[in-house]
Every structure is written in structure tokens, then in C-alpha cells.
Design a protein around this motif. Structure first.
Motif, PDB file in Angstrom:
ATOM      1  N   ASP A 156      21.803  38.215  76.145  1.00  0.00           N
ATOM      2  CA  ASP A 156      23.038  38.949  76.469  1.00  0.00           C
ATOM      3  C   ASP A 156      24.159  37.934  76.628  1.00  0.00           C
ATOM      4  O   ASP A 156      24.070  37.070  77.500  1.00  0.00           O
ATOM      5  CB  ASP A 156      22.796  39.708  77.782  1.00  0.00           C
ATOM      6  CG  ASP A 156      23.982  40.516  78.259  1.00  0.00           C
ATOM      7  OD1 ASP A 156      24.869  40.818  77.449  1.00  0.00           O
ATOM      8  OD2 ASP A 156      23.989  40.868  79.458  1.00  0.00           O
TER       9      ASP A 156
ATOM     10  N   HIS B  49      23.961  40.061  86.251  1.00  0.00           N
ATOM     11  CA  HIS B  49      22.667  40.693  86.545  1.00  0.00           C
ATOM     12  C   HIS B  49      21.501  39.783  86.198  1.00  0.00           C
ATOM     13  O   HIS B  49      21.654  38.854  85.398  1.00  0.00           O
ATOM     14  CB  HIS B  49      22.557  41.989  85.727  1.00  0.00           C
ATOM     15  CG  HIS B  49      22.899  41.807  84.270  1.00  0.00           C
ATOM     16  ND1 HIS B  49      21.954  41.567  83.314  1.00  0.00           N
ATOM     17  CD2 HIS B  49      24.091  41.760  83.622  1.00  0.00           C
ATOM     18  CE1 HIS B  49      22.538  41.410  82.135  1.00  0.00           C
ATOM     19  NE2 HIS B  49      23.847  41.512  82.290  1.00  0.00           N
TER      20      HIS B  49
ATOM     21  N   ALA C  46      22.218  36.662  84.070  1.00  0.00           N
ATOM     22  CA  ALA C  46      23.370  36.745  83.164  1.00  0.00           C
ATOM     23  C   ALA C  46      24.603  36.642  84.063  1.00  0.00           C
ATOM     24  O   ALA C  46      24.837  37.512  84.906  1.00  0.00           O
ATOM     25  CB  ALA C  46      23.356  38.058  82.402  1.00  0.00           C
TER      26      ALA C  46
ATOM     27  N   GLU D 151      28.626  36.508  84.272  1.00  0.00           N
ATOM     28  CA  GLU D 151      29.645  37.029  83.354  1.00  0.00           C
ATOM     29  C   GLU D 151      30.929  37.416  84.061  1.00  0.00           C
ATOM     30  O   GLU D 151      31.163  38.592  84.326  1.00  0.00           O
ATOM     31  CB  GLU D 151      29.085  38.212  82.553  1.00  0.00           C
ATOM     32  CG  GLU D 151      28.391  39.308  83.340  1.00  0.00           C
ATOM     33  CD  GLU D 151      27.915  40.440  82.414  1.00  0.00           C
ATOM     34  OE1 GLU D 151      28.655  40.822  81.506  1.00  0.00           O
ATOM     35  OE2 GLU D 151      26.790  40.925  82.614  1.00  0.00           O
TER      36      GLU D 151
ATOM     37  N   GLU E 274      30.209  35.143  79.038  1.00  0.00           N
ATOM     38  CA  GLU E 274      28.886  35.343  79.643  1.00  0.00           C
ATOM     39  C   GLU E 274      27.878  34.336  79.106  1.00  0.00           C
ATOM     40  O   GLU E 274      27.841  34.065  77.900  1.00  0.00           O
ATOM     41  CB  GLU E 274      28.403  36.764  79.323  1.00  0.00           C
ATOM     42  CG  GLU E 274      27.021  37.106  79.873  1.00  0.00           C
ATOM     43  CD  GLU E 274      26.642  38.559  79.616  1.00  0.00           C
ATOM     44  OE1 GLU E 274      27.174  39.164  78.666  1.00  0.00           O
ATOM     45  OE2 GLU E 274      25.797  39.086  80.374  1.00  0.00           O
TER      46      GLU E 274
HETATM   47 MG    MG Z   1      25.427  41.074  80.868  1.00  0.00          MG
END
Ligand code: MG
Ligand code: MG
Length: 263
Positions: free
Chosen positions: A105, A168, A199, A201, A232
Motif C-alpha cells: 500500500d 494502519h 503503513a 501516510e 505513504e
Molecule cells: Mg494505507
């Protein structure tokens, strides 16, 4: 409980993360005035499939596309459209992929041609905020240390740090525990342990931190309709400190090649 990944699982996650980084690198070549975000979305979908993975976002909570494409005053979760990008826009592209059972991600906010220097400064400060947050992602620190680093850097520039949307945990699910806010207090929040993957971001607004949501149920906008930036990285908490699984090197190489502004 915050999931802990084995070293083998982290190597699988690195592959997923790097595939997303390569997808953003491929898109970096294509971002220019005249291209539509639906065209970019199709390219991303095919690139991910061609590399033996699946789009991470398509169908997730019923999201309709592979990319979240959020121009200008859109913060995140923009739905790709047929509207061509134009000189002076910024476009945040957020991409997810699932490979080997794990998600990657990553997001990057691209300038489209020449952009307002005031907006370029916002992009740069948001990138810096991300890097400062990543540095705090080490065993023994707490989640609040990450948010504090991002918040203090971005607020020192007078920017608005979005509160309602957060980073997250990442793994077999796109969104795992813990939440990773872009604001916080040093020494507060869940303890970071080796093997956690986050992650991180930052979503940073030129003006107010307040947001609005469009009636499409997805698109988040800055409430004052000024520019918003989003970068991110996926980061594993390693024994030696943060192990950044994603990279911006593909994006940066593509931007340099075409003489575009590298944030
Ligand atoms: Mg994310
Ligand atoms: Mg993302």
C-alpha cells in the motif's frame, strides 16, 4: 492484538510493497496534462495483474477501482474519472496490491507540469513529515512518537494535519491494528515491537485540517478547498530500526527522466 510478522512473512511483504512502488513508478511516467485518472487506473490494474498480483483496493469495502486518485483539494479516496489532468494540478495516487497473500500500500502526490510554489512547499513538507514519522518506527517507541514527528513538522509550516483518516497496520489484511495517526504525543499509544508492519501516510492540507466527504461516499476533500498532499510508505519494525518495504526510487527515476519536479 497487533499482528507480528515473521522474518519470512516480512520478505513476502517486501515483494508486495515493491510491486506497488514499481506500479507508482510506471504511473509517474504517464502523469502529465491531458491524461485522465481512469486511464492511469487501467494501467495500474493491468500492471499489477501482469506481475501475478491482484489489485488491493478494487472491491475492498466495494471501492470501484485500483487507484484512489485525489486531485488538488481532494485528500484521499478519490474515484478515478474521465477528467483530464491539467497543467498546475497535483494528483495523489494511492495504490494497493495483494501478492503472496500479503498487501502492499503506497501513495505519492505528483505535480502535473509546473505547480504553484506554495503547493510545491506543501508536497515537500508532507514528504519530510513522512520521513520523520518513519524514523520513529522502531522497537521500543510508541505509535504517538510517529504521529508527533509528523504533526510537529507539518504544523510548524502552518499546515492542517487531517485527524479523521490515519495510517494502519498492514499484512494479510489491508487494514490491521494499530491505527497510525499523523498526530500524537511522544511516548503515548501502543508499543512498537519487532515484526509489526505499519503503513505510515500523512495527509496534510495547505489550509484547514477540516475535511468534507462528497456524496459518492468516498471522496474526502479539504473543507476550505485548498490543496492537500498524501505520501505513504510501508514500514516493518526491525531489530535495527525501521525497515522501509516500499521505495520512491522508481517514481523519482521516472520524474527525473522526464525533467519533472521531484518532491
Ligand atoms: Mg494505507
Ligand atoms: Mg494507501
Amino acid at each position: 492484538m497487533i499482528p507480528i510478522k515473521t522474518p519470512e512473512e516480512i520478505e513476502l511483504m517486501r515483494e508486495s510493497a515493491l510491486l506497488v512502488s514499481r506500479t507508482l513508478g510506471m504511473l509517474a511516467e504517464k502523469v502529465e496534462p491531458g491524461v485522465t485518472t481512469l486511464e492511469l487506473d487501467k494501467l495500474a490494474y493491468e500492471f499489477i495483474l501482469d506481475h501475478g498480483a491482484k489489485s488491493g483496493f478494487l472491491g475492498l469495502y466495494d471501492f470501484p477501482n485500483t487507484l484512489c486518485a485525489s486531485p488538488n483539494d481532494q485528500v484521499v479516496h478519490g474515484i478515478p474519472t474521465n477528467t483530464p489532468l491539467k497543467e498546475g494540478d497535483i494528483i495523489s495516487l494511492d495504490c494497493g496490491a495483494r501478492l503472496n497473500g500479503f498487501y502492499g500500500d503506497q501513495a505519492y502526490t505528483f505535480p502535473v507540469g509546473e505547480i504553484d510554489p506554495k503547493v510545491a512547499k506543501l508536497l515537500k513538507a508532507t514528504r519530510e513529515g513522512l520521513e520523520l514519522g518513519v524514523k520513529q518506527a522502531k522497537a521500543g517507541n510508541r505509535i504517538g512518537d510517529i504521529g508527533h514527528a509528523i504533526q510537529s513538522h507539518c504544523e510548524a509550516h502552518g499546515y492542517g494535519v487531517v485527524r479523521e483518516l490515519v495510517g494502519h497496520g498492514l499484512g494479510k489484511q489491508m487494514h490491521e491494528k494499530p491505527e497510525v495517526p499523523n498526530y500524537g504525543k511522544q511516548g503515548k499509544g501502543p508499543l512498537l515491537r519487532k515484526g509489526m508492519v505499519l503503513a505510515i501516510e500523512p495527509m496534510i492540507n495547505l489550509g484547514t485540517k477540516r475535511i468534507l466527504q462528497l456524496r459518492d461516499g468516498w471522496t474526502i476533500l479539504a473543507a476550505d478547498r485548498q490543496a492537500s498532499a498524501h505520501y505513504e510508505h510501508d514500514v516493518a519494525i526491525g531489530a535495527e530500526g525501521p525497515d522501509v518495504l516500499t521505495t520512491f526510487k522508481y517514481v523519482e527515476a521516472a520524474l527525473e527522466k522526464k525533467g519533472a519536479l521531484v518532491i
